[in-house]
Scaffold this motif. Structure first.
Motif, PDB file in Angstrom:
ATOM      1  N   THR A 158      38.555  17.246  27.328  1.00  0.00           N
ATOM      2  CA  THR A 158      40.013  17.333  27.255  1.00  0.00           C
ATOM      3  C   THR A 158      40.445  18.110  26.019  1.00  0.00           C
ATOM      4  O   THR A 158      41.296  19.006  26.089  1.00  0.00           O
ATOM      5  CB  THR A 158      40.639  15.929  27.226  1.00  0.00           C
ATOM      6  OG1 THR A 158      40.321  15.247  28.440  1.00  0.00           O
ATOM      7  CG2 THR A 158      42.143  15.994  27.073  1.00  0.00           C
ATOM      8  N   GLY A 175      49.077  15.727  29.680  1.00  0.00           N
ATOM      9  CA  GLY A 175      48.140  15.130  30.619  1.00  0.00           C
ATOM     10  C   GLY A 175      48.231  13.624  30.590  1.00  0.00           C
ATOM     11  O   GLY A 175      48.972  13.024  29.798  1.00  0.00           O
ATOM     12  N   LEU A 176      47.442  12.999  31.434  1.00  0.00           N
ATOM     13  CA  LEU A 176      47.520  11.560  31.601  1.00  0.00           C
ATOM     14  C   LEU A 176      46.990  10.796  30.396  1.00  0.00           C
ATOM     15  O   LEU A 176      47.524   9.758  30.029  1.00  0.00           O
ATOM     16  CB  LEU A 176      46.747  11.150  32.865  1.00  0.00           C
ATOM     17  CG  LEU A 176      46.912   9.713  33.353  1.00  0.00           C
ATOM     18  CD1 LEU A 176      48.377   9.421  33.663  1.00  0.00           C
ATOM     19  CD2 LEU A 176      46.051   9.475  34.578  1.00  0.00           C
ATOM     20  N   ILE A 215      41.156  13.006  35.092  1.00  0.00           N
ATOM     21  CA  ILE A 215      42.398  13.545  35.660  1.00  0.00           C
ATOM     22  C   ILE A 215      43.069  14.496  34.676  1.00  0.00           C
ATOM     23  O   ILE A 215      43.605  15.541  35.059  1.00  0.00           O
ATOM     24  CB  ILE A 215      43.351  12.399  36.043  1.00  0.00           C
ATOM     25  CG1 ILE A 215      42.757  11.573  37.188  1.00  0.00           C
ATOM     26  CG2 ILE A 215      44.723  12.937  36.444  1.00  0.00           C
ATOM     27  CD1 ILE A 215      43.568  10.347  37.554  1.00  0.00           C
ATOM     28  N   THR A 216      43.025  14.156  33.392  1.00  0.00           N
ATOM     29  CA  THR A 216      43.642  15.007  32.372  1.00  0.00           C
ATOM     30  C   THR A 216      42.966  16.370  32.310  1.00  0.00           C
ATOM     31  O   THR A 216      43.633  17.399  32.172  1.00  0.00           O
ATOM     32  CB  THR A 216      43.568  14.325  30.995  1.00  0.00           C
ATOM     33  OG1 THR A 216      44.213  13.047  31.054  1.00  0.00           O
ATOM     34  CG2 THR A 216      44.249  15.174  29.930  1.00  0.00           C
ATOM     35  N   GLN A 219      44.186  18.255  35.238  1.00  0.00           N
ATOM     36  CA  GLN A 219      45.575  18.670  35.032  1.00  0.00           C
ATOM     37  C   GLN A 219      45.656  19.887  34.120  1.00  0.00           C
ATOM     38  O   GLN A 219      46.395  20.839  34.395  1.00  0.00           O
ATOM     39  CB  GLN A 219      46.375  17.513  34.418  1.00  0.00           C
ATOM     40  CG  GLN A 219      46.658  16.369  35.383  1.00  0.00           C
ATOM     41  CD  GLN A 219      47.374  15.220  34.690  1.00  0.00           C
ATOM     42  OE1 GLN A 219      47.030  14.843  33.572  1.00  0.00           O
ATOM     43  NE2 GLN A 219      48.370  14.653  35.363  1.00  0.00           N
ATOM     44  N   ARG A 220      44.909  19.876  33.024  1.00  0.00           N
ATOM     45  CA  ARG A 220      44.961  20.993  32.083  1.00  0.00           C
ATOM     46  C   ARG A 220      44.344  22.249  32.688  1.00  0.00           C
ATOM     47  O   ARG A 220      44.819  23.369  32.444  1.00  0.00           O
ATOM     48  CB  ARG A 220      44.261  20.609  30.784  1.00  0.00           C
ATOM     49  CG  ARG A 220      44.989  19.512  30.032  1.00  0.00           C
ATOM     50  CD  ARG A 220      44.415  19.235  28.659  1.00  0.00           C
ATOM     51  NE  ARG A 220      45.270  18.282  27.940  1.00  0.00           N
ATOM     52  CZ  ARG A 220      45.111  17.937  26.671  1.00  0.00           C
ATOM     53  NH1 ARG A 220      44.117  18.452  25.967  1.00  0.00           N
ATOM     54  NH2 ARG A 220      45.929  17.072  26.095  1.00  0.00           N
ATOM     55  N   LEU A 222      44.296  23.050  35.934  1.00  0.00           N
ATOM     56  CA  LEU A 222      45.266  23.575  36.898  1.00  0.00           C
ATOM     57  C   LEU A 222      46.448  24.231  36.192  1.00  0.00           C
ATOM     58  O   LEU A 222      46.994  25.230  36.660  1.00  0.00           O
ATOM     59  CB  LEU A 222      45.760  22.452  37.817  1.00  0.00           C
ATOM     60  CG  LEU A 222      44.710  21.850  38.765  1.00  0.00           C
ATOM     61  CD1 LEU A 222      45.309  20.694  39.554  1.00  0.00           C
ATOM     62  CD2 LEU A 222      44.153  22.914  39.700  1.00  0.00           C
ATOM     63  N   SER A 223      46.836  23.672  35.045  1.00  0.00           N
ATOM     64  CA  SER A 223      47.942  24.246  34.281  1.00  0.00           C
ATOM     65  C   SER A 223      47.587  25.642  33.785  1.00  0.00           C
ATOM     66  O   SER A 223      48.394  26.574  33.861  1.00  0.00           O
ATOM     67  CB  SER A 223      48.291  23.343  33.102  1.00  0.00           C
ATOM     68  OG  SER A 223      49.250  23.936  32.263  1.00  0.00           O
ATOM     69  N   LYS A 226      47.516  28.063  36.692  1.00  0.00           N
ATOM     70  CA  LYS A 226      48.877  28.386  37.111  1.00  0.00           C
ATOM     71  C   LYS A 226      49.490  29.428  36.194  1.00  0.00           C
ATOM     72  O   LYS A 226      50.180  30.357  36.650  1.00  0.00           O
ATOM     73  CB  LYS A 226      49.728  27.115  37.116  1.00  0.00           C
ATOM     74  CG  LYS A 226      51.162  27.327  37.586  1.00  0.00           C
ATOM     75  CD  LYS A 226      51.922  26.015  37.609  1.00  0.00           C
ATOM     76  CE  LYS A 226      53.360  26.222  38.082  1.00  0.00           C
ATOM     77  NZ  LYS A 226      54.120  24.930  38.089  1.00  0.00           N
TER      78      LYS A 226
END
Length: 268
Positions: A158, A175-176, A215-216, A219-220, A222-223, A226
């Motif tokens: 992370t 993130g989570l 999950i974090t 998320q990072r 995918l960010s 994007k």
């Protein structure tokens, strides 16, 4: 009917966006109040250390040594509450060294690098100490050693994901489960788990952290993807927004060729 549905959808999005923004704002405000409170508490200690000629880097180093010692000495022996108390005492060095650097005007890139790098050592020692605990003292739950190790790896990933993204001119924060979430959760729950003799509490929070950290990372990732897809200029490995270096003309040696001999390519 279509307009009505679209309006409802937009209204729900706006409402959820406002709620999300409010939650983020409330969290930041709460952290700021927390820091302001503890800054008032630690400022006399920090000012005394400055008068004694102690540097902020020295406090950072001592704090990391204390955290690592508390985790690696007490956790593997099953003294979770005692290790947590020792770690908590040294964790405040993270606030003290920052205050000292700002007050003395010695804030620098070196100090920031040292602080971030040593934070990774402290995090590794905390979760590593728990891995040793589950692999040794708590021999009846060896599977927890694997879960804790996964939480350690995902926590490190992370932090790396954010650092790598920022080195590329992108953003990968949030993130989570951020670093502060992981540390506070494992230390607070670990303390009460040992004091109340309810080891399942620590097991539950470690399982949740392993999942949340994973999950974090997703998320990072995918960010970042994007951001790259949204701006083609970010696809290159050079400075964002600048085109890649042009290829050398035919017959002209490349930049890494000297005296007709090919120099070894750079590695990353």
């Amino acid at each position: 009917m279509v307009r009505y549905r679209r309006g409802v959808g937009e209204g729900l999005w706006v409402a959820s966006h406002r709620v999300g923004t409010r939650l983020v704002y409330d969290r930041v405000a709460m952290l700021n109040r927390f820091r302001q409170f503890w800054t008032k508490v630690i400022s006399p200690i920090a000012n005394l250390l400055l008068k004694l000629g102690v540097s902020a880097d020295a406090v950072t180093l001592v704090g990391t040594i204390g955290v690592c010692a508390g985790a690696l000495i007490f956790f593997p022996r099953g003294h979770i509450w005692l290790g947590t108390v020792v770690i908590t005492c040294f964790v405040f060095s993270d606030l003290i060294d920052g205050y000292m650097a700002r007050t003395s005007g010695t804030s620098s890139k070196w100090g920031s690098y040292l602080d971030s790098t040593l934070d990774r050592l402290g995090d590794g020692a905390i979760f590593g100490g728990l891995v040793l605990y589950y692999a040794g003292s708590a021999g009846d739950t060896p599977w927890m050693a694997a879960v804790t190790l996964w939480a350690l790896v995902m926590g490190a990933t992370t932090s790396y994901a954010r650092a790598k993204a920022e080195s590329l001119g992108l953003q990968a924060s949030g993130g989570l489960a951020e670093r502060s979430d992981r540390l506070v959760s494992v230390l607070v729950i670990g303390f009460f788990s040992d004091v109340l003799n309810l080891p399942i509490l620590l097991e539950i929070v470690l399982c949740l952290l392993a999942v949340a950290s994973t999950i974090t990372v997703v998320q990072r990732t995918l960010s970042v993807r994007k951001q790259v897809l949204a701006d083609p200029a970010n696809a290159g490995l050079g400075t964002p927004g600048t085109p890649p270096p042009a290829s050398p003309a035919p017959g002209k040696p490349a930049a890494n060729e000297q005296d007709g001999n090919d120099a070894p390519p750079a590695t990353s």
